[in-house]
Design a protein around this motif. Structure first.
Motif, mmCIF file in Angstrom:
data_model
loop_
_atom_site.group_PDB
_atom_site.id
_atom_site.type_symbol
_atom_site.label_atom_id
_atom_site.label_comp_id
_atom_site.label_asym_id
_atom_site.label_seq_id
_atom_site.Cartn_x
_atom_site.Cartn_y
_atom_site.Cartn_z
ATOM 1 N N LEU A 272 -25.619 39.867 -17.831
ATOM 2 C CA LEU A 272 -26.122 38.494 -17.676
ATOM 3 C C LEU A 272 -25.253 37.501 -18.434
ATOM 4 N N LEU A 273 -24.834 37.877 -19.628
ATOM 5 C CA LEU A 273 -23.979 37.013 -20.439
ATOM 6 C C LEU A 273 -22.684 36.687 -19.704
ATOM 7 N N LEU A 274 -22.044 37.717 -19.147
ATOM 8 C CA LEU A 274 -20.803 37.487 -18.414
ATOM 9 C C LEU A 274 -21.050 36.733 -17.110
ATOM 10 N N GLN A 275 -22.114 37.103 -16.410
ATOM 11 C CA GLN A 275 -22.405 36.461 -15.122
ATOM 12 C C GLN A 275 -22.633 34.962 -15.282
ATOM 13 N N TYR A 276 -23.408 34.581 -16.277
ATOM 14 C CA TYR A 276 -23.746 33.163 -16.396
ATOM 15 C C TYR A 276 -22.676 32.358 -17.127
ATOM 16 N N SER A 277 -21.765 33.040 -17.829
ATOM 17 C CA SER A 277 -20.582 32.321 -18.313
ATOM 18 C C SER A 277 -19.721 31.914 -17.117
ATOM 19 N N LEU A 278 -19.666 32.785 -16.106
ATOM 20 C CA LEU A 278 -18.919 32.454 -14.895
ATOM 21 C C LEU A 278 -19.636 31.394 -14.065
ATOM 22 N N VAL A 279 -20.967 31.404 -14.089
ATOM 23 C CA VAL A 279 -21.717 30.346 -13.413
ATOM 24 C C VAL A 279 -21.370 28.993 -14.028
ATOM 25 N N ASP A 280 -21.319 28.929 -15.356
ATOM 26 C CA ASP A 280 -20.919 27.688 -16.018
ATOM 27 C C ASP A 280 -19.541 27.237 -15.543
ATOM 28 N N THR A 281 -18.592 28.174 -15.530
ATOM 29 C CA THR A 281 -17.224 27.819 -15.138
ATOM 30 C C THR A 281 -17.162 27.365 -13.682
ATOM 31 N N ALA A 282 -17.869 28.066 -12.811
ATOM 32 C CA ALA A 282 -17.840 27.734 -11.385
ATOM 33 C C ALA A 282 -18.532 26.418 -11.072
ATOM 34 N N THR A 283 -19.468 26.016 -11.917
ATOM 35 C CA THR A 283 -20.224 24.783 -11.660
ATOM 36 C C THR A 283 -19.785 23.638 -12.570
ATOM 37 N N ALA A 284 -18.657 23.822 -13.254
ATOM 38 C CA ALA A 284 -18.103 22.782 -14.141
ATOM 39 C C ALA A 284 -19.072 22.387 -15.248
ATOM 40 N N ALA A 285 -19.817 23.381 -15.751
ATOM 41 C CA ALA A 285 -20.681 23.183 -16.921
ATOM 42 C C ALA A 285 -20.073 23.982 -18.068
ATOM 43 N N TYR A 286 -20.570 23.766 -19.294
ATOM 44 C CA TYR A 286 -20.099 24.587 -20.402
ATOM 45 C C TYR A 286 -21.138 24.660 -21.504
ATOM 46 N N HIS A 287 -21.501 25.884 -21.843
ATOM 47 C CA HIS A 287 -22.284 26.196 -23.036
ATOM 48 C C HIS A 287 -21.516 27.293 -23.750
ATOM 49 N N ASP A 288 -21.512 27.291 -25.079
ATOM 50 C CA ASP A 288 -20.737 28.318 -25.750
ATOM 51 C C ASP A 288 -21.393 29.685 -25.560
ATOM 52 N N PHE A 289 -20.639 30.730 -25.926
ATOM 53 C CA PHE A 289 -21.057 32.103 -25.651
ATOM 54 C C PHE A 289 -22.378 32.433 -26.337
ATOM 55 N N GLY A 290 -22.604 31.858 -27.509
ATOM 56 C CA GLY A 290 -23.854 32.091 -28.212
ATOM 57 C C GLY A 290 -25.047 31.508 -27.482
ATOM 58 N N GLN A 291 -24.872 30.296 -26.919
ATOM 59 C CA GLN A 291 -25.957 29.668 -26.157
ATOM 60 C C GLN A 291 -26.293 30.484 -24.915
ATOM 61 N N ILE A 292 -25.252 30.937 -24.222
ATOM 62 C CA ILE A 292 -25.492 31.742 -23.023
ATOM 63 C C ILE A 292 -26.101 33.085 -23.412
ATOM 64 N N GLY A 293 -25.675 33.625 -24.548
ATOM 65 C CA GLY A 293 -26.251 34.879 -25.028
ATOM 66 C C GLY A 293 -27.743 34.757 -25.295
#
Length: 252
Positions: A70-91
């Motif tokens: 989930l951590l990796l999947q939603y980091s890619l969702v952020d990148t694909a949708t031009a959003a950004y939360h740091d890895f800790g927030q996504i974690g």
């Protein structure tokens, strides 16, 4: 005349090779990377401590794998949708999603912070220090490139006792795009003033090596247990079960 020139050229090449240290003769001169970029999580650091904690917290032997996916999947969702939360927030968000998928209550913020803090308190894999020592002695420049935030990677590398090996600890938060987006790898090359073709990414993730190759870098895959290459991507230049094996292939 052409035969004589060929003979003299061969003699010159042989003399050059003889003058090289034996550690550098293992590779063709043009193929030797000038910079080694290391992924951090799973590549350098052993996540077993974090895995045990999350599995015990959620009472499931598969909880950690699901959370990390989930951590990796939603980091890619952020990148694909031009959003950004740091890895800790996504974690932290992934912990909430994990709890929901398992039919459990979301953990309090304090508990989530305790669990996520463990990622900054991980030991290196047993092969890491000997391999980095050999690579350093062989003259390789080394840096990290991780999806972890800048502050987190500094804590991670310091806790693991690896700070002396790396000239820079680079994080994707500089460009606010997660690996394997090509901008992350190119940013690292620009920061360290090395061409992508002269840079080797070393990682234990097939998606990471695939991204590096697509961005024009060389890549080495560390086949940690449970990891696999992406069959539809170009093969990395080097593959081995440990970083020590990669170091040997690099002539260190």
């Amino acid at each position: 005349m052409s035969t004589r020139r060929t003979f003299l050229s061969s003699l010159a090449l042989a003399a050059t090779a003889a003058a090289l240290p034996s550690s550098l003769m293992a590779l063709p001169l043009a193929a030797r990377p000038k910079l080694l970029l290391f992924d951090v999580n799973e590549t350098l650091l052993d996540l077993s401590k974090l895995q045990t904690a999350i599995n015990q917290e959620f009472k499931s032997e598969f909880a950690f794998k699901q959370w990390f996916s989930l951590l990796l999947q939603y980091s890619l969702v952020d990148t694909a949708t031009a959003a950004y939360h740091d890895f800790g927030q996504i974690g932290a968000a992934a912990l909430d999603m994990l709890a929901q998928s398992l039919g459990q209550s979301a953990r309090p913020e304090a508990r989530k912070k305790e669990l996520l803090a463990l990622i900054t308190e991980l030991p290196p894999h047993p092969d890491v220090v000997p391999a980095l020592t050999r690579l350093q002695k062989a003259g390789f420049r080394m840096a990290t490139l991780t999806n972890s935030s800048g502050p987190a990677v500094k804590k991670q590398i310091a806790y693991a006792g690896l700070s002396s090996f790396f000239e820079q600890l680079l994080s994707v938060d500089v460009v606010q795009r997660y690996k394997p987006h090509p901008d992350t790898y190119r940013m690292a090359c620009q920061k360290l003033q090395v061409a992508p073709a002269d840079t080797l990414l070393i990682a234990a993730h097939g998606w990471d090596t695939a991204g590096a190759v697509r961005a024009g870098l060389q890549a080495a895959f560390v086949a940690r247990p449970g990891q696999a290459l992406y069959p539809l991507a170009a093969a990395p230049a080097y593959t081995g079960p440990t970083i020590a094996d990669i170091a040997r292939q690099l002539g260190a």
